[in-house]
Design a protein around this motif. Structure first.
Motif, PDB file in Angstrom:
ATOM      1  N   UNK A  88      17.989  -4.712  -7.706  1.00 33.07           N
ATOM      2  CA  UNK A  88      19.279  -4.063  -7.505  1.00 33.07           C
ATOM      3  C   UNK A  88      19.176  -2.624  -7.003  1.00 33.07           C
ATOM      4  N   UNK A  89      18.027  -1.988  -7.158  1.00 35.56           N
ATOM      5  CA  UNK A  89      17.905  -0.548  -6.909  1.00 35.56           C
ATOM      6  C   UNK A  89      18.102  -0.130  -5.454  1.00 35.56           C
ATOM      7  N   UNK A  90      17.757  -0.969  -4.511  1.00 33.95           N
ATOM      8  CA  UNK A  90      17.958  -0.632  -3.104  1.00 33.95           C
ATOM      9  C   UNK A  90      17.323   0.693  -2.728  1.00 33.95           C
ATOM     10  N   UNK A  91      18.120   1.595  -2.151  1.00 34.30           N
ATOM     11  CA  UNK A  91      17.603   2.874  -1.660  1.00 34.30           C
ATOM     12  C   UNK A  91      17.150   3.804  -2.788  1.00 34.30           C
ATOM     13  N   UNK A  92      17.576   3.543  -4.006  1.00 34.07           N
ATOM     14  CA  UNK A  92      17.152   4.370  -5.139  1.00 34.07           C
ATOM     15  C   UNK A  92      15.749   4.024  -5.622  1.00 34.07           C
ATOM     16  N   UNK A  93      15.221   2.902  -5.181  1.00 35.00           N
ATOM     17  CA  UNK A  93      13.933   2.439  -5.677  1.00 35.00           C
ATOM     18  C   UNK A  93      12.808   3.420  -5.355  1.00 35.00           C
ATOM     19  N   UNK A  94      12.790   3.935  -4.150  1.00 34.00           N
ATOM     20  CA  UNK A  94      11.722   4.853  -3.762  1.00 34.00           C
ATOM     21  C   UNK A  94      11.750   6.126  -4.619  1.00 34.00           C
ATOM     22  N   UNK A  95      12.930   6.654  -4.871  1.00 32.45           N
ATOM     23  CA  UNK A  95      13.052   7.865  -5.691  1.00 32.45           C
ATOM     24  C   UNK A  95      12.585   7.622  -7.124  1.00 32.45           C
ATOM     25  N   UNK A  96      12.671   6.385  -7.573  1.00 33.12           N
ATOM     26  CA  UNK A  96      12.236   6.029  -8.926  1.00 33.12           C
ATOM     27  C   UNK A  96      10.746   5.746  -8.991  1.00 33.12           C
ATOM     28  N   UNK A  97      10.054   5.858  -7.874  1.00 37.86           N
ATOM     29  CA  UNK A  97       8.622   5.583  -7.853  1.00 37.86           C
ATOM     30  C   UNK A  97       8.298   4.134  -7.562  1.00 37.86           C
ATOM     31  N   UNK A  98       9.294   3.400  -7.040  1.00 42.24           N
ATOM     32  CA  UNK A  98       9.096   1.994  -6.718  1.00 42.24           C
ATOM     33  C   UNK A  98       8.913   1.154  -7.974  1.00 42.24           C
ATOM     34  N   UNK A  99       8.380  -0.029  -7.768  1.00 44.79           N
ATOM     35  CA  UNK A  99       8.131  -0.919  -8.901  1.00 44.79           C
ATOM     36  C   UNK A  99       7.163  -0.270  -9.891  1.00 44.79           C
ATOM     37  N   UNK A 100       6.191   0.462  -9.386  1.00 43.51           N
ATOM     38  CA  UNK A 100       5.231   1.142 -10.259  1.00 43.51           C
ATOM     39  C   UNK A 100       5.946   2.124 -11.191  1.00 43.51           C
ATOM     40  N   UNK A 101       6.914   2.869 -10.671  1.00 42.02           N
ATOM     41  CA  UNK A 101       7.669   3.811 -11.493  1.00 42.02           C
ATOM     42  C   UNK A 101       8.443   3.118 -12.594  1.00 42.02           C
TER      43      UNK A 101
END
Length: 122
Positions: A88-101
């Motif tokens: 669900x994260x979409x464009x916010x995923x990268x800012x969260x550190x991706x799946x690793x984050x």
């Protein structure tokens, strides 16, 4: 001690007009506690019920608020576990550190008894 003095020593918990004095007056927050709450919900979707009253604005770190917004959005239709929030994260995923984050957040998860206490501290 007069009536005025008694009001001056009341704790924040007994003054309903002051909900979070440290955050309201000093802008303080605890990123570690925020991460533990997020990680607990991402690890165990059932933990969401303990923190459901929080809003994105309750989190001091902007990215934590974004993750919480996604958790809330996902929880309307399905369980807010790490896989569903990740999708669900979409464009916010990268800012969260991706799946690793997100996985790193789950590593900070706490047991429900601690989660309840941490939610109160946010």
């Amino acid at each position: 001690m007069g009536r005025h003095d008694e009001g001056a020593i009341m704790s924040a918990a007994t003054r309903p007009h002051i909900v979070k004095p440290a955050r309201d007056f000093l802008g303080l927050f605890n990123a570690e506690i925020e991460a533990r709450v997020l990680g607990s919900v991402l690890r165990d979707a059932d933990a969401y019920e303990w923190a459901a009253d929080l809003g994105p604005g309750d989190f001091g770190l902007e990215i934590h608020g974004r993750i919480w917004r996604e958790i809330q959005k996902v929880s309307v239709d399905i369980q807010p576990n790490i896989g569903n929030v990740y999708e669900s994260m979409g464009s916010n995923l990268e800012a969260a550190g991706g799946l690793t984050g997100l996985i790193e957040l789950t590593a900070q998860a706490v047991e429900p008894v601690l989660l309840k206490r941490f939610v109160k501290e946010i």
